[in-house]
Motif scaffolding. Structure first.
Motif, mmCIF file in Angstrom:
data_model
loop_
_atom_site.group_PDB
_atom_site.id
_atom_site.type_symbol
_atom_site.label_atom_id
_atom_site.label_comp_id
_atom_site.label_asym_id
_atom_site.label_seq_id
_atom_site.Cartn_x
_atom_site.Cartn_y
_atom_site.Cartn_z
ATOM 1 N N MET A 38 23.813 8.812 23.773
ATOM 2 C CA MET A 38 23.430 7.815 22.775
ATOM 3 C C MET A 38 24.201 6.519 22.928
ATOM 4 O O MET A 38 25.291 6.506 23.491
ATOM 5 C CB MET A 38 23.554 8.363 21.348
ATOM 6 N N GLN A 39 23.604 5.456 22.437
ATOM 7 C CA GLN A 39 24.244 4.136 22.445
ATOM 8 C C GLN A 39 24.767 3.858 21.037
ATOM 9 O O GLN A 39 24.000 3.874 20.083
ATOM 10 C CB GLN A 39 23.213 3.074 22.857
ATOM 11 N N LEU A 40 26.053 3.638 20.899
ATOM 12 C CA LEU A 40 26.618 3.331 19.582
ATOM 13 C C LEU A 40 26.325 1.892 19.193
ATOM 14 O O LEU A 40 26.476 0.993 20.023
ATOM 15 C CB LEU A 40 28.144 3.516 19.600
ATOM 16 N N SER A 41 25.968 1.693 17.934
ATOM 17 C CA SER A 41 25.883 0.332 17.400
ATOM 18 C C SER A 41 27.304 -0.149 17.117
ATOM 19 O O SER A 41 28.229 0.658 16.967
ATOM 20 C CB SER A 41 25.080 0.330 16.098
ATOM 21 N N ARG A 42 27.486 -1.454 17.036
ATOM 22 C CA ARG A 42 28.803 -2.010 16.667
ATOM 23 C C ARG A 42 29.240 -1.503 15.306
ATOM 24 O O ARG A 42 30.398 -1.185 15.100
ATOM 25 C CB ARG A 42 28.737 -3.547 16.637
ATOM 26 N N GLU A 43 28.269 -1.405 14.389
ATOM 27 C CA GLU A 43 28.581 -0.968 13.022
ATOM 28 C C GLU A 43 29.149 0.457 13.030
ATOM 29 O O GLU A 43 30.149 0.747 12.401
ATOM 30 C CB GLU A 43 27.312 -1.014 12.143
ATOM 31 N N LYS A 44 28.475 1.346 13.770
ATOM 32 C CA LYS A 44 28.928 2.736 13.814
ATOM 33 C C LYS A 44 30.292 2.832 14.499
ATOM 34 O O LYS A 44 31.167 3.581 14.067
ATOM 35 C CB LYS A 44 27.891 3.612 14.535
ATOM 36 N N ALA A 45 30.490 2.045 15.564
ATOM 37 C CA ALA A 45 31.769 2.059 16.284
ATOM 38 C C ALA A 45 32.903 1.585 15.370
ATOM 39 O O ALA A 45 33.999 2.142 15.383
ATOM 40 C CB ALA A 45 31.677 1.171 17.520
#
Ligand code: DAT
Ligand code: MG
Length: 134
Positions: A38-45
């Motif tokens: 999966m690709q993390l969003s900046r928000e989730k990171a």
């Protein structure tokens, strides 16, 4: 049996080490319960590394963890959190012993190849963060 959350970070995915890292956990006796690229969003990171928000390297850490796909996993096994952290090794690969994943596969603290939950409470939160409820 305890469950924990582990992910191969973008450096490990780019280097083609997903299989080698999953094998380390399977060799130890863990069962792979879930696994997804999966690709993390900046928000989730930013939420995932929220405990480090005040650190000078926080921006670089978020850049790094969102720089490409991660391989997120749920692993199950006896004392999964303690045993997975032992297998992963110290945060700084220069201090991680030989035979640990970071000790054997990484040199740099900013690209230390793998994440693992550090408590039962965080494992539950992180499993839900990456895979949703249930
Ligand atoms: P861990 O990943 O061992 O649980 P942590 O939660 O303290 O360690 O930090 C999360 C990540 O942040 C870590 O895997 C790499 C990065 N990091 C920690 N300390 C750092 C430092 N001094 N310089 C650069 N990156 C750092
Ligand atoms: Mg941590």
């Amino acid at each position: 049996m305890e469950k924990t959350f582990v992910m191969v970070k973008p450096d490990g995915v780019k280097r083609g080490l997903i299989g080698a890292i999953v094998a380390r956990f399977e060799n130890k006796g863990f069962t792979l319960v879930k696994g997804e690229l999966m690709q993390l969003s900046r928000e989730k990171a930013e939420v995932h590394y929220g405990h480090l928000r005040a650190k000078p390297f926080f921006g670089e850490l978020v850049d790094f963890i969102t720089s490409g796909p991660v391989f997120a996993m749920v692993l199950e096994g006896k004392d999964a959190i303690k045993n997975s952290r032992l297998l992963i090794g110290a945060t700084n690969p220069s201090e991680a012993g030989a035979g640990t994943i970071r000790g054997d596969f990484a040199l740099d603290v900013e690209a230390n190849i793998v994440h693992g939950s550090d408590s039962a409470e965080n494992a539950e939160i992180e499993i839900e963060r990456f895979f949703g409820k249930g």
